[in-house]
Scaffold this active site. Structure first.
Site, PDB file in Angstrom:
ATOM      1  N   SER A  51       0.867  -1.175   0.000  1.00  0.00           N
ATOM      2  CA  SER A  51       0.000   0.000   0.000  1.00  0.00           C
ATOM      3  C   SER A  51       0.901   1.222   0.000  1.00  0.00           C
ATOM      4  O   SER A  51       2.063   1.127   0.422  1.00  0.00           O
ATOM      5  CB  SER A  51      -0.853   0.005   1.281  1.00  0.00           C
ATOM      6  OG  SER A  51      -1.392   1.289   1.522  1.00  0.00           O
ATOM      7  N   TYR A  95      -2.654  -0.989  10.422  1.00  0.00           N
ATOM      8  CA  TYR A  95      -2.540  -1.174   8.966  1.00  0.00           C
ATOM      9  C   TYR A  95      -1.197  -0.648   8.440  1.00  0.00           C
ATOM     10  O   TYR A  95      -0.498  -1.323   7.677  1.00  0.00           O
ATOM     11  CB  TYR A  95      -3.708  -0.460   8.284  1.00  0.00           C
ATOM     12  CG  TYR A  95      -3.820  -0.700   6.797  1.00  0.00           C
ATOM     13  CD1 TYR A  95      -4.400  -1.868   6.313  1.00  0.00           C
ATOM     14  CD2 TYR A  95      -3.365   0.244   5.888  1.00  0.00           C
ATOM     15  CE1 TYR A  95      -4.524  -2.079   4.940  1.00  0.00           C
ATOM     16  CE2 TYR A  95      -3.482   0.040   4.514  1.00  0.00           C
ATOM     17  CZ  TYR A  95      -4.065  -1.126   4.052  1.00  0.00           C
ATOM     18  OH  TYR A  95      -4.182  -1.340   2.691  1.00  0.00           O
TER      19      TYR A  95
HETATM   20  C1  BGC Z   1      -6.189   1.540   1.959  1.00  0.00           C
HETATM   21  C2  BGC Z   1      -7.357   2.386   1.499  1.00  0.00           C
HETATM   22  C3  BGC Z   1      -6.918   3.816   1.304  1.00  0.00           C
HETATM   23  C4  BGC Z   1      -5.658   3.904   0.464  1.00  0.00           C
HETATM   24  C5  BGC Z   1      -5.118   5.317   0.371  1.00  0.00           C
HETATM   25  C6  BGC Z   1      -5.064   1.707   0.982  1.00  0.00           C
HETATM   26  O1  BGC Z   1      -3.997   0.884   1.325  1.00  0.00           O
HETATM   27  O2  BGC Z   1      -6.597   0.184   2.060  1.00  0.00           O
HETATM   28  O3  BGC Z   1      -8.402   2.321   2.456  1.00  0.00           O
HETATM   29  O4  BGC Z   1      -7.961   4.535   0.681  1.00  0.00           O
HETATM   30  O5  BGC Z   1      -4.662   3.061   0.983  1.00  0.00           O
HETATM   31  O6  BGC Z   1      -5.038   5.967   1.613  1.00  0.00           O
END
Ligand code: BGC
Length: 272
Positions: free
Chosen positions: A157, A170
């Site tokens: 991400s 996360y």
């Molecule tokens: C998340 C999303 C988020 C995006 C940008 C992703 O890794 O799962 O929820 O919108 O990152 O912030």
């Protein structure tokens, strides 16, 4: 970017969390590129996974569904031996399964912390470990120059690098994915196993529904995306197919960011 038609012909791929969202799009794209695909899913998503299999078969591809919770070593092990039984080999792992469970740090329970770390980070470790074992079972001579013995693509991400208030679990997991990926790439390159990551930004899936369904939230989110649109699962899937193909044979240990420029610090335009 065009995917190479049939560039994955004769290869077997496993996509975790493939019953929906980015995982499902990856499964379709890999199948369209010629791979036979294992659709990993949680037991509760069996029907959705079967529908993915059905759609791949309707497009002339090959797929099977395999239930396993990537947090559970025993279930992961069982799934990979099923893959060995059914396909006899594995060439590609897309470590995609992931969840979010957000809370301010003072309110985040240990359960929330563990759920996200276990799924988004430990799940990738467990599946990578099993995949490497399967890759190594393929005859070394199978892999010619310009052709890896195995390919792992980790779904990361932009939050492997961008701190994210209210999402400590996360961001910590994705930061971990980055170094897990880079370490595995360093460790496995001599075996001709390539390990890379894709780092999506804001992609329209269930994980961030609240951000794109609500018009005010959507407008706010778009201020973070210089390219001016929210991404699609297919944007990510095309990058995954390329990293899985021999087109990217000399690439390992790299993160391919798919974010419409989110990582370019757009808040600094006309500022700072
Ligand atoms: C998340 C999303 C988020 C995006 C940008 C992703 O890794 O799962 O929820 O919108 O990152 O912030």
């Amino acid at each position: 970017m065009d995917t190479q038609p049939h560039s994955l012909q004769g290869q077997y791929a496993l996509v975790t969390g493939a019953a929906s969202g980015i995982g499902r799009a990856c499964a379709f794209a890999l199948a369209d590129a010629g791979a036979a695909v294992v659709i990993n899913h949680l037991a509760r998503s069996r029907d959705k996974a079967r529908e993915v299999v059905r759609q791949i078969e309707a497009r002339g591809g090959r797929a099977i569904a395999a239930a396993a919770d990537v947090r559970r070593a025993d279930e992961v092990e069982r799934m990979f031996s099923e893959v060995l039984d059914r396909f006899g080999a594995l060439h590609i792992l897309v470590n995609n399964a992931g969840v979010q469970d957000d809370a301010p740090i003072q309110e985040m329970s240990l359960e929330q912390w563990n759920k996200v770390l276990d799924t988004d980070l430990t799940g990738q470790f467990l599946c990578a470990q099993q995949a490497v074992r399967l890759f190594e079972m393929r005859e070394q001579q199978d892999a010619q120059d310009g052709e890896a013995l195995g390919k792992i693509i980790c779904m990361s991400s932009v939050h492997q690098a961008i701190p994210w208030a209210g999402h400590a679990n996360y961001a910590a997991a994705k930061g971990g994915v980055r170094l897990l990926m880079e370490t595995l790439a360093q460790e496995l390159a001599p075996k001709k196993i390539r390990v890379n990551a894709v780092a999506p930004g804001a992609i329209c899936t269930a994980i961030n529904r609240a951000m794109w369904e609500d018009e005010a939230n959507r407008r706010k989110l778009l201020t973070l995306i210089p390219y001016g649109r929210i991404g699609t699962p297919e944007d990510v899937a095309r990058a995954v197919v390329w990293l899985a193909s021999d087109e990217s044979d000399y690439i390992t240990g790299t993160t391919l960011t798919v974010d419409g420029g989110m990582m370019l610090y757009p808040a600094f335009r006309g500022n700072g």
